[in-house]
Design a protein around this motif. Sequence first.
Motif, short mmCIF file in Angstrom:
data_model
loop_
_atom_site.label_atom_id
_atom_site.label_comp_id
_atom_site.label_asym_id
_atom_site.label_seq_id
_atom_site.Cartn_x
_atom_site.Cartn_y
_atom_site.Cartn_z
N PHE A 112 0.81 -1.22 0.00
CA PHE A 112 0.00 0.00 0.00
C PHE A 112 0.85 1.27 0.00
N GLY A 113 2.16 1.12 -0.04
CA GLY A 113 3.03 2.28 -0.10
C GLY A 113 3.14 3.05 1.19
N ILE A 114 2.91 2.38 2.32
CA ILE A 114 3.01 3.02 3.63
C ILE A 114 4.44 2.87 4.14
N LYS A 115 5.12 3.98 4.31
CA LYS A 115 6.52 3.96 4.73
C LYS A 115 6.62 3.92 6.25
N SER A 116 6.23 2.81 6.83
CA SER A 116 6.31 2.65 8.28
C SER A 116 7.76 2.48 8.70
N PHE A 117 8.00 2.59 10.00
CA PHE A 117 9.36 2.40 10.50
C PHE A 117 9.83 0.96 10.27
N SER A 118 8.89 0.02 10.31
CA SER A 118 9.26 -1.38 10.05
C SER A 118 9.74 -1.56 8.62
N VAL A 119 9.11 -0.85 7.68
CA VAL A 119 9.53 -0.91 6.28
C VAL A 119 10.89 -0.25 6.11
N ARG A 120 11.08 0.87 6.80
CA ARG A 120 12.32 1.63 6.64
C ARG A 120 13.51 0.99 7.36
#
Length: 231
Positions: free
Chosen positions: A120-128
Motif C-alpha cells: 500500500f506504499g506506507i513507509k512505516s518504520f518497520s519498512v524503513r
Amino acid sequence: MNGRRPIKSPANHPSFGLGWAVGSQPLFLALFISFILGTAYSINLPFLRWKRSAVVAALCILAVRAVIVQLAFFLHIQASLLRPAVFTRPLIFATAFMTFFSVVIALFKDIPDIEGDRIFGIKSFSVRLGQKKVFWICVGLLEMAYCVAILMGATSACLWSKYATVVGHAILAAILWNRSRSIDLTSKTTITSFYMFIWKSLLLTEEEGNGVRDHCRILEMRVMEFYATYG
C-alpha cells in the motif's frame, strides 16, 4: 489492518453515547478528539490517511494514549470529587510513562503488517528500518519505562504503593524480556501475540497506577476499540 474499512458515524458509535450519558465534558471531548484523529488517521481522502506517514501516525497515537486519555480521565475524576484541577506528580509520571508505551504501540503495530505496508506504499518504520531493529527498539523502550516506574515507586512515601509499584513493574519487565527472547520474527502469529501481550501489559500497568471508576475504564476501552477498528 491495512484494508479499507467503512467509517462509522460518530452518532452511531457507542463511545459517544456512553460519554454523553456519563455527563463528563472532559471524557466526551477526549472521545470526540480521538474520533477526529482516528478518522484523519485512516480515511482515504486528500491530505488525510495519516497512517501513511510513520511520524504522523505515531504522533496521533501518542496524542491520544499519552496525553488526551490521561488528562481527560484526571480532569473527570477531579471534577467528580470536587477537587481542583492541579497537575500532580502521579499525573506527570503517568503521562511520561504512557509516552513510552504509546511510542512502542505506534512502532510495533506495523511489524506484523510489513508486507501489506509495502504493497500500500506506507513507509512505516518497520519498512524503513526492518522488523528486527524496530522490535528490539520497542522492547528497549518498554524496559526503560519499567525501570523508570520502579525508581518512581521506590521513592513513594506510601508503603503499599511502593511495594506494589516496584514488584509489579519488575515482574512485568521480567516477563517482557523472557517473552521477547523467544519471538520468531518470521511468524506473523507470534508477533501478533506479542503485540497483544503489550496491550495486556499496558492495561495491567494502568490498573496499578489508577483507581478510576468502572465507567471510566469502559470509556478507555472504547477509545482502544476505536483505534483497533480504524488502525
